[in-house]
Design a protein around this motif. Sequence first.
Motif, PDB file in Angstrom:
ATOM      1  N   UNK A 122      53.045  39.084  45.767  1.00  0.00           N
ATOM      2  CA  UNK A 122      54.203  39.963  45.757  1.00  0.00           C
ATOM      3  C   UNK A 122      53.815  41.357  46.238  1.00  0.00           C
ATOM      4  N   UNK A 123      52.530  41.679  46.081  1.00  0.00           N
ATOM      5  CA  UNK A 123      52.040  42.993  46.489  1.00  0.00           C
ATOM      6  C   UNK A 123      50.590  42.852  46.941  1.00  0.00           C
ATOM      7  N   UNK A 124      50.299  43.409  48.103  1.00  0.00           N
ATOM      8  CA  UNK A 124      48.933  43.455  48.623  1.00  0.00           C
ATOM      9  C   UNK A 124      48.537  44.927  48.701  1.00  0.00           C
ATOM     10  N   UNK A 125      47.503  45.288  47.971  1.00  0.00           N
ATOM     11  CA  UNK A 125      47.036  46.670  47.969  1.00  0.00           C
ATOM     12  C   UNK A 125      46.521  47.056  49.353  1.00  0.00           C
ATOM     13  N   UNK A 126      46.554  48.329  49.625  1.00  0.00           N
ATOM     14  CA  UNK A 126      45.945  48.852  50.856  1.00  0.00           C
ATOM     15  C   UNK A 126      44.452  49.087  50.652  1.00  0.00           C
ATOM     16  N   UNK A 127      43.982  48.925  49.419  1.00  0.00           N
ATOM     17  CA  UNK A 127      42.578  49.174  49.080  1.00  0.00           C
ATOM     18  C   UNK A 127      41.833  47.853  48.887  1.00  0.00           C
ATOM     19  N   UNK A 128      40.551  47.871  49.172  1.00  0.00           N
ATOM     20  CA  UNK A 128      39.706  46.697  48.993  1.00  0.00           C
ATOM     21  C   UNK A 128      39.278  46.535  47.539  1.00  0.00           C
ATOM     22  N   UNK A 129      38.847  45.322  47.198  1.00  0.00           N
ATOM     23  CA  UNK A 129      38.331  45.053  45.862  1.00  0.00           C
ATOM     24  C   UNK A 129      37.146  45.946  45.535  1.00  0.00           C
ATOM     25  N   UNK A 130      37.157  46.509  44.330  1.00  0.00           N
ATOM     26  CA  UNK A 130      36.077  47.395  43.898  1.00  0.00           C
ATOM     27  C   UNK A 130      36.233  48.821  44.369  1.00  0.00           C
ATOM     28  N   UNK A 131      37.292  49.094  45.120  1.00  0.00           N
ATOM     29  CA  UNK A 131      37.508  50.436  45.674  1.00  0.00           C
ATOM     30  C   UNK A 131      38.906  50.962  45.360  1.00  0.00           C
TER      31      UNK A 131
END
Length: 167
Positions: A133-142
Amino acid sequence: MITHVILDVDGTLTDGGIIYNENGEEISQTKKFSVKDGLILKALPKLGITTIILTGRESQATSRRAAELDISLVLQNIPNKREELQKLAKRQNINLSQAAYIGDDLNDYAAMQLCGFKACPADSAVEVREICDYVSTKNGGFGAVRDICEEIWRRNEQYSQFLALFT
């Protein structure tokens, strides 16, 4: 209204990296966590949201980070996350339609589909991004978990309550 946030660890709370020495031994299961994610996770209970860690690997670093964040429900070394989540929901009387699942890879895919809100870091597997439903603009761990939690609060109309925790 989201009442529970279920978190994967490697690739979600961390960048997913594993370090081996020249002998092929994992170096003390070292993990790097984002303090920005941690600040948000500490705020979740104050807004009535329970955090659960559900991870395929076992690590003392994960246990330590969970303790620092006052996350008491930590399930590690889980080979079948969907099955474990179904059992947990039944045991704890969790309505999964009111749960958010934040994961990044194919081992999260089936469990994510049980939840009412699915989200992932930007660098997640394509198949996972497609069901979210939502994809962050940030990577995992960041900072991806922080970004996703802020989106949850916006959708729950709790963002002003979240900000009030810091004023």
